[in-house]
Design a protein around this motif. Structure first.
Motif, mmCIF file in Angstrom:
data_model
loop_
_atom_site.group_PDB
_atom_site.id
_atom_site.type_symbol
_atom_site.label_atom_id
_atom_site.label_comp_id
_atom_site.label_asym_id
_atom_site.label_seq_id
_atom_site.Cartn_x
_atom_site.Cartn_y
_atom_site.Cartn_z
ATOM 1 N N ASN A 78 40.876 24.613 16.347
ATOM 2 C CA ASN A 78 42.194 25.144 16.666
ATOM 3 C C ASN A 78 42.664 26.249 15.730
ATOM 4 O O ASN A 78 43.163 27.275 16.190
ATOM 5 C CB ASN A 78 43.210 23.991 16.705
ATOM 6 C CG ASN A 78 44.532 24.382 17.302
ATOM 7 O OD1 ASN A 78 45.168 25.317 16.848
ATOM 8 N ND2 ASN A 78 44.952 23.664 18.336
ATOM 9 N N PRO A 79 42.503 26.143 14.400
ATOM 10 C CA PRO A 79 43.060 27.201 13.541
ATOM 11 C C PRO A 79 42.265 28.504 13.543
ATOM 12 O O PRO A 79 42.776 29.523 13.088
ATOM 13 C CB PRO A 79 43.009 26.569 12.129
ATOM 14 C CG PRO A 79 42.741 25.136 12.339
ATOM 15 C CD PRO A 79 41.985 25.026 13.610
ATOM 16 N N GLY A 80 41.006 28.505 14.008
ATOM 17 C CA GLY A 80 40.174 29.705 13.944
ATOM 18 C C GLY A 80 39.381 29.751 12.652
ATOM 19 O O GLY A 80 39.757 29.155 11.634
ATOM 20 N N VAL A 81 38.266 30.486 12.676
ATOM 21 C CA VAL A 81 37.343 30.445 11.543
ATOM 22 C C VAL A 81 37.933 31.080 10.289
ATOM 23 O O VAL A 81 37.610 30.666 9.167
ATOM 24 C CB VAL A 81 35.992 31.106 11.896
ATOM 25 C CG1 VAL A 81 35.278 30.330 12.979
ATOM 26 C CG2 VAL A 81 36.171 32.559 12.289
ATOM 27 N N ALA A 82 38.785 32.099 10.424
ATOM 28 C CA ALA A 82 39.367 32.730 9.240
ATOM 29 C C ALA A 82 40.191 31.723 8.442
ATOM 30 O O ALA A 82 40.099 31.661 7.211
ATOM 31 C CB ALA A 82 40.213 33.929 9.638
ATOM 32 N N ALA A 83 40.988 30.914 9.139
ATOM 33 C CA ALA A 83 41.785 29.898 8.457
ATOM 34 C C ALA A 83 40.898 28.838 7.828
ATOM 35 O O ALA A 83 41.183 28.340 6.730
ATOM 36 C CB ALA A 83 42.764 29.254 9.437
ATOM 37 N N ILE A 84 39.795 28.496 8.499
ATOM 38 C CA ILE A 84 38.891 27.477 7.955
ATOM 39 C C ILE A 84 38.151 28.014 6.734
ATOM 40 O O ILE A 84 37.916 27.283 5.761
ATOM 41 C CB ILE A 84 37.917 27.003 9.044
ATOM 42 C CG1 ILE A 84 38.701 26.373 10.197
ATOM 43 C CG2 ILE A 84 36.934 25.981 8.481
ATOM 44 C CD1 ILE A 84 37.881 26.129 11.429
ATOM 45 N N GLU A 85 37.808 29.289 6.757
ATOM 46 C CA GLU A 85 37.188 29.889 5.577
ATOM 47 C C GLU A 85 38.110 29.775 4.366
ATOM 48 O O GLU A 85 37.671 29.460 3.255
ATOM 49 C CB GLU A 85 36.855 31.356 5.840
ATOM 50 C CG GLU A 85 35.649 31.574 6.734
ATOM 51 C CD GLU A 85 35.381 33.051 6.977
ATOM 52 O OE1 GLU A 85 36.152 33.887 6.461
ATOM 53 O OE2 GLU A 85 34.405 33.369 7.682
ATOM 54 N N ARG A 86 39.400 30.042 4.573
ATOM 55 C CA ARG A 86 40.354 29.945 3.466
ATOM 56 C C ARG A 86 40.497 28.510 2.973
ATOM 57 O O ARG A 86 40.676 28.259 1.776
ATOM 58 C CB ARG A 86 41.714 30.494 3.890
ATOM 59 C CG ARG A 86 41.736 31.998 4.152
ATOM 60 C CD ARG A 86 43.155 32.521 4.308
ATOM 61 N NE ARG A 86 43.822 31.981 5.483
ATOM 62 C CZ ARG A 86 43.776 32.531 6.693
ATOM 63 N NH1 ARG A 86 43.064 33.639 6.893
ATOM 64 N NH2 ARG A 86 44.428 31.992 7.711
ATOM 65 N N LEU A 87 40.401 27.560 3.882
ATOM 66 C CA LEU A 87 40.607 26.158 3.534
ATOM 67 C C LEU A 87 39.368 25.518 2.917
ATOM 68 O O LEU A 87 39.459 24.786 1.919
ATOM 69 C CB LEU A 87 41.012 25.372 4.785
ATOM 70 C CG LEU A 87 41.260 23.870 4.609
ATOM 71 C CD1 LEU A 87 42.534 23.650 3.801
ATOM 72 C CD2 LEU A 87 41.368 23.181 5.970
ATOM 73 N N ALA A 88 38.200 25.804 3.517
ATOM 74 C CA ALA A 88 36.995 25.066 3.135
ATOM 75 C C ALA A 88 35.866 25.942 2.609
ATOM 76 O O ALA A 88 34.836 25.410 2.179
ATOM 77 C CB ALA A 88 36.489 24.260 4.348
ATOM 78 N N GLY A 89 36.021 27.270 2.660
ATOM 79 C CA GLY A 89 34.965 28.159 2.204
ATOM 80 C C GLY A 89 34.078 28.618 3.355
ATOM 81 O O GLY A 89 34.022 27.992 4.422
ATOM 82 N N GLU A 90 33.371 29.729 3.124
ATOM 83 C CA GLU A 90 32.581 30.335 4.194
ATOM 84 C C GLU A 90 31.398 29.469 4.616
ATOM 85 O O GLU A 90 31.057 29.413 5.800
ATOM 86 C CB GLU A 90 32.089 31.720 3.769
ATOM 87 C CG GLU A 90 33.195 32.761 3.694
ATOM 88 C CD GLU A 90 32.663 34.169 3.535
ATOM 89 O OE1 GLU A 90 31.438 34.362 3.741
ATOM 90 O OE2 GLU A 90 33.452 35.076 3.224
ATOM 91 N N THR A 91 30.757 28.787 3.676
ATOM 92 C CA THR A 91 29.597 27.961 4.023
ATOM 93 C C THR A 91 29.999 26.846 4.980
ATOM 94 O O THR A 91 29.348 26.622 6.009
ATOM 95 C CB THR A 91 28.954 27.376 2.761
ATOM 96 O OG1 THR A 91 28.519 28.439 1.913
ATOM 97 C CG2 THR A 91 27.757 26.493 3.122
ATOM 98 N N ALA A 92 31.076 26.133 4.637
ATOM 99 C CA ALA A 92 31.543 25.054 5.510
ATOM 100 C C ALA A 92 32.037 25.606 6.838
ATOM 101 O O ALA A 92 31.792 25.011 7.901
ATOM 102 C CB ALA A 92 32.647 24.261 4.824
ATOM 103 N N ALA A 93 32.743 26.756 6.804
ATOM 104 C CA ALA A 93 33.255 27.338 8.046
ATOM 105 C C ALA A 93 32.121 27.687 8.997
ATOM 106 O O ALA A 93 32.216 27.452 10.207
ATOM 107 C CB ALA A 93 34.093 28.576 7.734
#
Length: 423
Positions: A78-93
């Motif tokens: 739901n939040p989109g990959v950019a938000a997930i990168e900020r939250l969990a880092g690029e590897t996890a995203a």
């Protein structure tokens, strides 16, 4: 009596047997609680790995959100990959994104492998309600192609959008051919039929889970003694595990189904037959049915209740999107509970060594629940690596406690609705 709440999906469901209620004591490897997509997918995956599985459903198979939702199978979170990168880092995203693409493939493969008659149709359009939304969509599609290698998204200007959905309401959009739509209740019934070897029990509401080396799951008339428990009840988890209920919020959403419009009218309004969601935070979503109705959904009741005016609200929104449908007859109106998390990311985890759960799919449930079933089965089988990528995502309880969480969320949603109108 069908055992289901009335809806278009119930009226058009495929024949399916009633499953007996649990009676007496049984011993099994895994007890799955919940007969929606998550539980059915987990049971199917576990059985394919050789586990003995017993599934308990409080009502009927697909009774909850799995049998009442908008039918839109979407990849991503739901939040989109950019938000997930900020939250969990690029590897996890990246790992999460790759698994969500796998999730949509799981659904397509299961439909084909098991011959599930659920009106599968590829294609999803994310439609921009404002020019600024369209610009952001185009940037996102370019980023997903360049950085994540996902090239199934096509940017549609206003003229190109008319090849998929004909409405003056939108300023363009993005077509994602990796997504699509289906009849959700029939898909759930098809999963149950495909779960050969699983002991499926309807009308078997769980009243207690006793944890331990050998958990016991109790209903009014039976006991399941098992090695593992999979808790897959989502918005209905409250009394079974109140701690888990604090990280999700049950939300009622609503859908209307018109009378059959005829093939020509349906094709004129939505030529390529995609499913569509708009770009507002409090969004509308719609699609054609196999018998040429318009299924139009949206709105939300954060009190979890269905108000008397929701059907009129849906009619007005549909008429705003498709003016020629203003006077069309509405044959069905229904609502149901979905669960959201604070950050709109799914909440996976375990309690102790042998109680596993997945919840909080936040509007992306059709694909993600099927993925959850696979990851739950992997974890029960001893490989929790992929499951833990999700389990490590941070989740906070909804603020306000038991009494104030709903009023606080309703106030926040009023602000977002105002933002949709003004931005």
């Amino acid at each position: 009596m069908t055992g289901y709440e009335p809806s278009y999906y119930v009226a058009s469901r495929n024949p399916a047997p009633r499953r007996p209620a649990l009676a007496g004591q049984v011993t099994t490897d895994v007890c799955v609680i919940g007969g929606g997509f998550t539980g059915l997918a987990a049971a199917l995956e576990l059985a394919e790995r050789g586990f003995r599985v017993t599934l308990l459903e409080a009502e009927r198979i697909g009774f909850g959100a799995s049998g009442r939702n908008g039918g839109q199978m979407l990849n991503g979170l739901n939040p989109g990959v950019a938000a997930i990168e900020r939250l969990a880092g690029e590897t996890a995203a990246r790992a999460l994104w790759d698994m969500t693409v796998e999730a949509t493939e799981i659904v397509r493969q299961r439909i084909a492998r098991h011959g599930i008659a659920c009106d599968w149709q590829p294609g999803f359009v994310h439609a921009a309600t404002k020019p600024s939304h369209f610009a952001a969509m185009a940037e996102d599609a370019a980023m997903m192609a360049a950085k994540y290698g996902y090239r199934q998204m096509t940017v549609l200007d206003r003229a190109a959008l008319a090849g998929h959905v004909v409405s003056d309401r939108f300023h363009g959009g993005v077509l994602d051919e990796g997504c699509g739509h289906l009849h959700p209740l029939n898909y759930a019934l098809g999963l149950a039929e495909a779960a050969a070897g699983v002991a499926l029990h309807e009308q078997s509401r769980v009243i207690e889970i006793r944890e331990g080396t050998r958990p016991q799951v109790r209903t009014a008339d039976g006991i399941v003694d098992c090695g593992h428990v999979v808790l897959a009840v989502n918005a209905y988890v409250g009394r079974l595990r109140p701690r888990l209920a604090r990280t999700i919020m049950p939300v009622a959403t609503f859908i209307i189904a018109t009378e059959p419009l005829g093939a020509d009218t349906a094709a004129r309004l939505m030529p390529s037959n995609p499913c569509v969601s708009d770009s507002n935070f409090v969004l509308d979503y719609f699609r054609r049915s196999a018998d040429h109705r318009m299924l139009f959904g949206g709105g939300a009741s954060y009190s979890g209740r269905t108000g008397p005016h929701e059907a009129m609200v849906m009619r007005a929104k549909m008429a705003r999107t498709f003016p020629e449908l203003k006077g069309v007859k509405v044959d069905y109106f229904w609502g149901g509970l979905v669960d959201i998390t604070v950050n709109r990311l799914p909440d996976f985890g375990r309690i102790g060594d042998n109680l596993w759960y997945a919840q909080g799919f936040s509007g992306h449930g059709i694909a993600l629940t099927n993925l959850a079933g696979r990851l739950l089965a992997e974890a029960v089988a001893g490989d929790a690596g992929r499951f833990d990528v999700f389990a490590r995502l941070p989740h906070a309880p909804f603020p306000g406690g038991r009494l104030l969480r709903t009023p606080l969320l309703m106030a926040a949603m009023m602000w977002f609705r105002l933002r949709d109108l003004l931005s």
